[in-house]
Design a protein around this motif. Sequence first.
Motif, short mmCIF file in Angstrom:
data_model
loop_
_atom_site.label_atom_id
_atom_site.label_comp_id
_atom_site.label_asym_id
_atom_site.label_seq_id
_atom_site.Cartn_x
_atom_site.Cartn_y
_atom_site.Cartn_z
N GLN A 105 0.85 -1.19 0.00
CA GLN A 105 0.00 0.00 0.00
C GLN A 105 0.89 1.24 0.00
N CYS A 106 0.44 2.25 -0.72
CA CYS A 106 1.19 3.50 -0.75
C CYS A 106 0.93 4.28 0.55
N PRO A 107 2.00 4.67 1.27
CA PRO A 107 1.80 5.38 2.53
C PRO A 107 1.56 6.88 2.37
N HIS B 261 7.46 -0.11 -5.15
CA HIS B 261 7.25 1.34 -5.13
C HIS B 261 5.91 1.66 -5.79
N CYS B 262 5.30 2.74 -5.32
CA CYS B 262 3.99 3.13 -5.84
C CYS B 262 4.09 3.53 -7.31
N PRO B 263 3.29 2.90 -8.18
CA PRO B 263 3.35 3.26 -9.60
C PRO B 263 2.88 4.69 -9.87
N ASP B 264 2.13 5.27 -8.91
CA ASP B 264 1.58 6.62 -9.12
C ASP B 264 2.48 7.72 -8.59
N CYS B 265 3.05 7.53 -7.37
CA CYS B 265 3.87 8.62 -6.80
C CYS B 265 5.29 8.17 -6.43
N HIS B 266 5.61 6.92 -6.69
CA HIS B 266 6.97 6.37 -6.51
C HIS B 266 7.43 6.28 -5.05
N LYS C 262 -1.35 11.88 0.08
CA LYS C 262 -1.73 12.72 -1.06
C LYS C 262 -1.78 11.93 -2.38
N CYS C 263 -1.42 10.66 -2.30
CA CYS C 263 -1.40 9.83 -3.52
C CYS C 263 -2.82 9.55 -4.00
N SER C 264 -2.96 9.41 -5.32
CA SER C 264 -4.29 9.16 -5.88
C SER C 264 -4.76 7.72 -5.66
ZN LIG Z 1 1.52 6.59 -4.17
#
Ligand SMILES: [Zn+2]
Length: 196
Positions: free
Chosen positions: A86-88, A104-109, A91-93
Motif C-alpha cells: 500500500q502507498c503510505p 514502489h507506488c506506480p503513481d507517486c513512486h 496525497k497519492c491518488s
Molecule cells: Zn503513491
Amino acid sequence: MVKRKVQTKKKIQAKKKVQPKKKVQAKKPQPKKPQEIKFIGQVTKIRQTEPATVIEWPRSLTHIHTYGLLSPFFEGLRKGELRATQCPNNKCSENRLWIPPRAHCPDCHSEMIWKTLPNPVIGKIYTFTEVVYAGTGIELSTPYWQIDVEIPGLATIPKSYLLYGKPYIGMTVKAEFRTKKPTNTVLDYYWVPYEQ
Ligand SMILES: [Zn+2]
C-alpha cells in the motif's frame, strides 16, 4: 568393428603383462605423451540429417532469482498469509492495496508498506480462462482454470488459479496456501470454491 577393437586391446594388455619389467626399462625413454583435452560432455543425438543435420543438445541451467523488496509477499505465502502493498503517501491518488505487490507506488513512486489480508481471504471471480496448452515453464497440470479474482480493498484484480471445481463470473472463492512443501513461487496461493 567395435568387437574387433576390443579384442585387440585385450591382446595388447595380455602382452604387456607377460613382458618383464626390466625389458621395458631398458628401452629408450619414451617421449611423454602430451596431455590431451578430453570431451567431458554428453554425446548428442542426431534427430535428422535431411534437409539439414539437427541434433538434440540437452541443456540445463539454474536461474538464480531474487525477490528483492517483494520478499515479504513470498514469506507471507509460506506462512499462509496473503500480503499486499500500500502507498503510505496520503496525497497519492491510489491508497488501495496492490497484489501482485509493488515495491514502489506506480503513481507517486513512494516506497510501499506491507499489509496482511485477514484470513479467510474471500474474493469473487471477475473472469476466467481455461488453460489447455500451457507455455513452457508453467508448472501446473493442464487443463486448469486461470481465474482473475476481485478482492475487497484491492486496486488490482490478481490472476491465480482455481484448485478444483468449475468457475463462473461472480463465483465466491477462498484463498488457500501451499504451506506444506511450498514451491516458493506465486503458485503457493490458489483459490477454492466458497459457496455458503
Ligand atoms: Zn503513491
